[in-house]
Design a protein around this motif. Structure first.
Motif, PDB file in Angstrom:
ATOM      1  N   ALA A   1      28.915  40.929  44.132  1.00 47.91           N
ATOM      2  CA  ALA A   1      29.756  40.464  43.094  1.00 47.91           C
ATOM      3  C   ALA A   1      31.033  39.713  43.798  1.00 47.91           C
ATOM      4  O   ALA A   1      31.191  38.662  43.413  1.00 47.91           O
ATOM      5  CB  ALA A   1      30.207  41.463  42.184  1.00 47.91           C
ATOM      6  N   TYR A   2      31.752  39.966  44.616  1.00 49.76           N
ATOM      7  CA  TYR A   2      32.866  39.530  45.266  1.00 49.76           C
ATOM      8  C   TYR A   2      32.369  38.400  46.243  1.00 49.76           C
ATOM      9  O   TYR A   2      33.130  37.257  46.109  1.00 49.76           O
ATOM     10  CB  TYR A   2      33.583  40.355  46.025  1.00 49.76           C
ATOM     11  CG  TYR A   2      34.572  41.250  45.105  1.00 49.76           C
ATOM     12  CD1 TYR A   2      33.938  42.417  44.589  1.00 49.76           C
ATOM     13  CD2 TYR A   2      35.683  41.079  44.771  1.00 49.76           C
ATOM     14  CE1 TYR A   2      34.743  43.398  43.656  1.00 49.76           C
ATOM     15  CE2 TYR A   2      36.657  41.816  43.982  1.00 49.76           C
ATOM     16  CZ  TYR A   2      35.955  42.796  43.433  1.00 49.76           C
ATOM     17  OH  TYR A   2      36.730  43.673  42.319  1.00 49.76           O
ATOM     18  N   CYS A   3      31.319  38.349  46.613  1.00 47.37           N
ATOM     19  CA  CYS A   3      30.890  37.130  47.385  1.00 47.37           C
ATOM     20  C   CYS A   3      30.644  36.045  46.474  1.00 47.37           C
ATOM     21  O   CYS A   3      30.812  34.997  46.671  1.00 47.37           O
ATOM     22  CB  CYS A   3      29.473  37.543  48.305  1.00 47.37           C
ATOM     23  SG  CYS A   3      30.273  38.279  49.918  1.00 47.37           S
ATOM     24  N   ALA A   4      29.937  36.456  45.219  1.00 47.61           N
ATOM     25  CA  ALA A   4      29.420  35.576  44.406  1.00 47.61           C
ATOM     26  C   ALA A   4      30.766  34.783  43.624  1.00 47.61           C
ATOM     27  O   ALA A   4      30.884  33.685  43.662  1.00 47.61           O
ATOM     28  CB  ALA A   4      28.719  36.196  43.066  1.00 47.61           C
ATOM     29  N   ARG A   5      31.910  35.557  43.613  1.00 49.05           N
ATOM     30  CA  ARG A   5      33.180  35.107  43.074  1.00 49.05           C
ATOM     31  C   ARG A   5      33.669  34.157  44.174  1.00 49.05           C
ATOM     32  O   ARG A   5      34.303  33.184  43.848  1.00 49.05           O
ATOM     33  CB  ARG A   5      34.142  36.148  43.047  1.00 49.05           C
ATOM     34  CG  ARG A   5      35.296  35.924  42.349  1.00 49.05           C
ATOM     35  CD  ARG A   5      35.140  35.835  40.640  1.00 49.05           C
ATOM     36  NE  ARG A   5      36.231  35.648  40.064  1.00 49.05           N
ATOM     37  CZ  ARG A   5      36.357  35.451  38.820  1.00 49.05           C
ATOM     38  NH1 ARG A   5      35.303  35.316  38.059  1.00 49.05           N
ATOM     39  NH2 ARG A   5      37.673  35.457  38.474  1.00 49.05           N
ATOM     40  N   ALA A   6      33.574  34.359  45.458  1.00 54.78           N
ATOM     41  CA  ALA A   6      34.137  33.843  46.587  1.00 54.78           C
ATOM     42  C   ALA A   6      33.320  32.359  47.072  1.00 54.78           C
ATOM     43  O   ALA A   6      33.820  31.708  47.920  1.00 54.78           O
ATOM     44  CB  ALA A   6      34.404  34.643  47.831  1.00 54.78           C
ATOM     45  N   GLN A   7      32.117  32.510  46.304  1.00 54.03           N
ATOM     46  CA  GLN A   7      31.277  31.650  46.931  1.00 54.03           C
ATOM     47  C   GLN A   7      30.794  31.652  48.335  1.00 54.03           C
ATOM     48  O   GLN A   7      30.697  30.459  49.146  1.00 54.03           O
ATOM     49  CB  GLN A   7      31.687  30.229  46.516  1.00 54.03           C
ATOM     50  CG  GLN A   7      31.622  29.756  44.878  1.00 54.03           C
ATOM     51  CD  GLN A   7      31.760  28.378  44.775  1.00 54.03           C
ATOM     52  OE1 GLN A   7      32.922  28.004  44.871  1.00 54.03           O
ATOM     53  NE2 GLN A   7      30.819  27.761  44.119  1.00 54.03           N
TER      54      GLN A   7
ATOM     55  N   PHE B   1      49.002  44.647  52.539  1.00 57.45           N
ATOM     56  CA  PHE B   1      47.832  44.612  52.964  1.00 57.45           C
ATOM     57  C   PHE B   1      48.194  43.349  54.287  1.00 57.45           C
ATOM     58  O   PHE B   1      48.968  42.826  54.197  1.00 57.45           O
ATOM     59  CB  PHE B   1      46.937  43.783  51.937  1.00 57.45           C
ATOM     60  CG  PHE B   1      46.692  44.388  50.778  1.00 57.45           C
ATOM     61  CD1 PHE B   1      46.493  45.796  50.771  1.00 57.45           C
ATOM     62  CD2 PHE B   1      46.378  43.729  49.446  1.00 57.45           C
ATOM     63  CE1 PHE B   1      46.336  46.653  49.648  1.00 57.45           C
ATOM     64  CE2 PHE B   1      46.004  44.572  48.512  1.00 57.45           C
ATOM     65  CZ  PHE B   1      45.919  46.002  48.562  1.00 57.45           C
ATOM     66  N   PRO B   2      47.088  43.113  54.976  1.00 54.16           N
ATOM     67  CA  PRO B   2      47.127  42.310  55.899  1.00 54.16           C
ATOM     68  C   PRO B   2      47.493  40.958  55.271  1.00 54.16           C
ATOM     69  O   PRO B   2      46.870  40.784  54.097  1.00 54.16           O
ATOM     70  CB  PRO B   2      45.472  42.366  56.447  1.00 54.16           C
ATOM     71  CG  PRO B   2      45.112  43.596  56.251  1.00 54.16           C
ATOM     72  CD  PRO B   2      45.805  43.979  55.042  1.00 54.16           C
ATOM     73  N   THR B   3      47.895  39.979  56.131  1.00 52.83           N
ATOM     74  CA  THR B   3      48.209  38.675  55.246  1.00 52.83           C
ATOM     75  C   THR B   3      47.165  37.727  54.827  1.00 52.83           C
ATOM     76  O   THR B   3      46.173  37.612  55.721  1.00 52.83           O
ATOM     77  CB  THR B   3      49.386  37.793  56.273  1.00 52.83           C
ATOM     78  OG1 THR B   3      50.196  38.595  56.771  1.00 52.83           O
ATOM     79  CG2 THR B   3      49.880  36.606  55.665  1.00 52.83           C
ATOM     80  N   ILE B   4      47.433  37.533  53.578  1.00 58.76           N
ATOM     81  CA  ILE B   4      45.960  36.595  53.065  1.00 58.76           C
ATOM     82  C   ILE B   4      46.958  35.546  51.934  1.00 58.76           C
ATOM     83  O   ILE B   4      47.713  36.157  51.171  1.00 58.76           O
ATOM     84  CB  ILE B   4      45.135  37.532  52.120  1.00 58.76           C
ATOM     85  CG1 ILE B   4      44.332  38.457  53.182  1.00 58.76           C
ATOM     86  CG2 ILE B   4      44.154  36.662  51.440  1.00 58.76           C
ATOM     87  CD1 ILE B   4      43.802  39.432  52.493  1.00 58.76           C
ATOM     88  N   LYS B   5      46.421  34.415  52.026  1.00 53.39           N
ATOM     89  CA  LYS B   5      47.062  33.413  51.294  1.00 53.39           C
ATOM     90  C   LYS B   5      46.551  33.514  49.928  1.00 53.39           C
ATOM     91  O   LYS B   5      45.578  33.827  49.781  1.00 53.39           O
ATOM     92  CB  LYS B   5      46.838  31.939  51.868  1.00 53.39           C
ATOM     93  CG  LYS B   5      47.328  31.518  53.383  1.00 53.39           C
ATOM     94  CD  LYS B   5      47.254  30.053  53.348  1.00 53.39           C
ATOM     95  CE  LYS B   5      47.706  29.555  54.823  1.00 53.39           C
ATOM     96  NZ  LYS B   5      46.489  30.079  55.828  1.00 53.39           N
ATOM     97  N   THR B   6      47.519  32.989  48.906  1.00 53.18           N
ATOM     98  CA  THR B   6      47.376  33.527  47.627  1.00 53.18           C
ATOM     99  C   THR B   6      46.137  32.744  47.059  1.00 53.18           C
ATOM    100  O   THR B   6      45.066  33.371  46.370  1.00 53.18           O
ATOM    101  CB  THR B   6      48.422  32.824  46.739  1.00 53.18           C
ATOM    102  OG1 THR B   6      49.694  33.674  47.142  1.00 53.18           O
ATOM    103  CG2 THR B   6      48.077  33.026  45.126  1.00 53.18           C
ATOM    104  N   GLU B   7      45.780  31.592  47.631  1.00 54.03           N
ATOM    105  CA  GLU B   7      44.523  30.703  47.444  1.00 54.03           C
ATOM    106  C   GLU B   7      43.235  31.580  47.836  1.00 54.03           C
ATOM    107  O   GLU B   7      42.035  31.199  47.415  1.00 54.03           O
ATOM    108  CB  GLU B   7      44.464  29.398  47.665  1.00 54.03           C
ATOM    109  CG  GLU B   7      44.593  29.194  49.018  1.00 54.03           C
ATOM    110  CD  GLU B   7      46.169  28.967  49.681  1.00 54.03           C
ATOM    111  OE1 GLU B   7      46.893  29.785  49.067  1.00 54.03           O
ATOM    112  OE2 GLU B   7      46.132  27.968  50.647  1.00 54.03           O
TER     113      GLU B   7
END
Ligand SMILES: [Zn+2]
Length: 367
Positions: A129-135, A54-60
């Motif tokens: 759903a994913y936006c809810a999770r990500a705030q 995947f494109p680089t994404i930090k774990t947090e």
């Protein structure tokens, strides 16, 4: 990672807020990460096991609800055996979560705090759903006459629904206006979505002990799952992990089938067709944005585009339910396509290893 216009080749930084090129062309990723089997993280059961690709994404910044790793079970319809990939078991009940988890994680990485989208179906539910999770604040523009049942799930996740009067195109125009001040997290336009959906190919290769299916059939509207699978299998081919691409077949509802017309008549422009009514509302798409790439993928792999009628869709849905597989009508479209003669296959059909992704849960559209 850069984005590149599929039409004129102009490059844009990945952090651009632009959702398509100045020329109107769609973005693709300029240099997609290559597949390296040694970099698959076997300890992870979600699709994040392919994170190195995947494109680089930090774990947090990873926003995950446990997506990917869907079962592959034998099924049968119209005398043809196939393997059903149970994509409807995803966290929000559709395959869309594969693309959304990568897109929303990427947005988290960019520091995006609010997004807009203009679907009234599975993509919007998944994004909400994913936006809810990500705030991340999520606003969805929907046609004022969209079916209330479909909107319930989106609203439940806390997304703001903005009804737009008039035909469906008006919601698209409204979101494009809003996109000038907010991030347009589009399942159709964002190439990050395809980086997520490509994992269906990697997963199948693992589940089939290192081979690709001979053929796959997809219910096709905007074609994001077909294209994602195409990219994924091409990665496998380029890495020398499969010998041949599977034939990718697109199945459309007869009432709204622009790709069928392009394929049959060898058109070089997107035809203007009426948006006929169909129970397969997830693929009721008059103008598939990535139509050129879809047609290219189909021709290159020896696939085809076929159409099915409303009664054939309903009968395929029943056929699946009677085997314990409860899917929405849109998903049944691909299975209905098994009744059509597929090129390159003919009588060989019964000997082929066919995989059909069952894309969305029947619980979403109780009849
Ligand atoms: Zn361009």
């Amino acid at each position: 990672m850069n984005l590149r216009c599929a039409d004129c080749g102009q490059e844009f930084p990945a952090a651009t807020r632009q959702w398509r090129c100045d020329c109107g062309g769609v973005f693709e990723i300029s240099e997609r990460p290559r597949l390296d089997r040694d970099k698959i993280d076997a300890k992870v059961s979600t699709l994040w096991r392919y994170r190195a690709m995947f494109p680089t994404i930090k774990t947090e910044h990873i926003v995950s609800l446990g997506e990917g790793g869907t079962p592959l079970v034998p099924a049968r319809a119209y005398g043809v055996e196939f393997l059903a990939k149970l994509e409807f078991l995803a966290p929000t009940g559709s395959f869309k979560d594969r693309g959304t988890t990568v897109l929303v994680s990427f947005l988290k990485e960019l520091g995006v705090t609010e997004v807009v989208e203009d679907s009234s179906g599975n993509s919007a539910a998944s994004l909400a759903a994913y936006c809810a999770r990500a705030q991340i604040q999520c606003r969805i523009f929907v046609p004022a006459h969209a079916s209330p049942a479909k909107l319930k799930q989106i609203r439940a996740y806390g997304a703001e629904l903005i009804p737009v009067e008039g035909p469906r195109e008006n919601a698209a125009l409204a979101v494009q206006q809003a996109a000038q001040s907010s991030y347009y997290a589009s399942h159709v336009y964002s190439p990050l979505i395809l980086e997520g959906t490509k994992t269906i190919a990697y997963e199948l290769w693992e589940q089939l002990d290192g081979r690709a299916p001979d053929a796959m059939l997809f219910p096709t509207g905007h074609g994001t799952l077909l294209l994602g699978a195409y990219y994924g299998f091409r990665d496998l081919l380029e890495a020398g992990l499969i010998a041949e691409m599977p034939a990718l077949h697109a199945v459309q509802a007869e009432a709204c089938a622009p790709l069928y017309k392009i394929y049959k008549e060898n058109l070089s422009e997107l035809p203007d067709i009426p948006q006929g009514e169909t129970i397969a509302e997830g693929i009721r798409i008059r103008r598939p944005v990535r139509w050129k790439a879809i047609i290219r993928a189909i021709r290159e792999t020896g696939g085809s585009v076929v159409i099915v009628s409303e009664s054939e869709i309903l009968s395929a849905q029943r056929e699946l339910a009677h085997q314990g597989l409860y899917v929405e009508p849109t998903s049944a479209v691909a299975v209905a396509g098994l009744q059509r003669p597929l090129p390159e296959m003919g009588d060989e059909l019964r000997k082929q290893l066919i995989v059909i992704p069952l894309t969305g849960s029947g619980l979403k559209v109780p009849s």
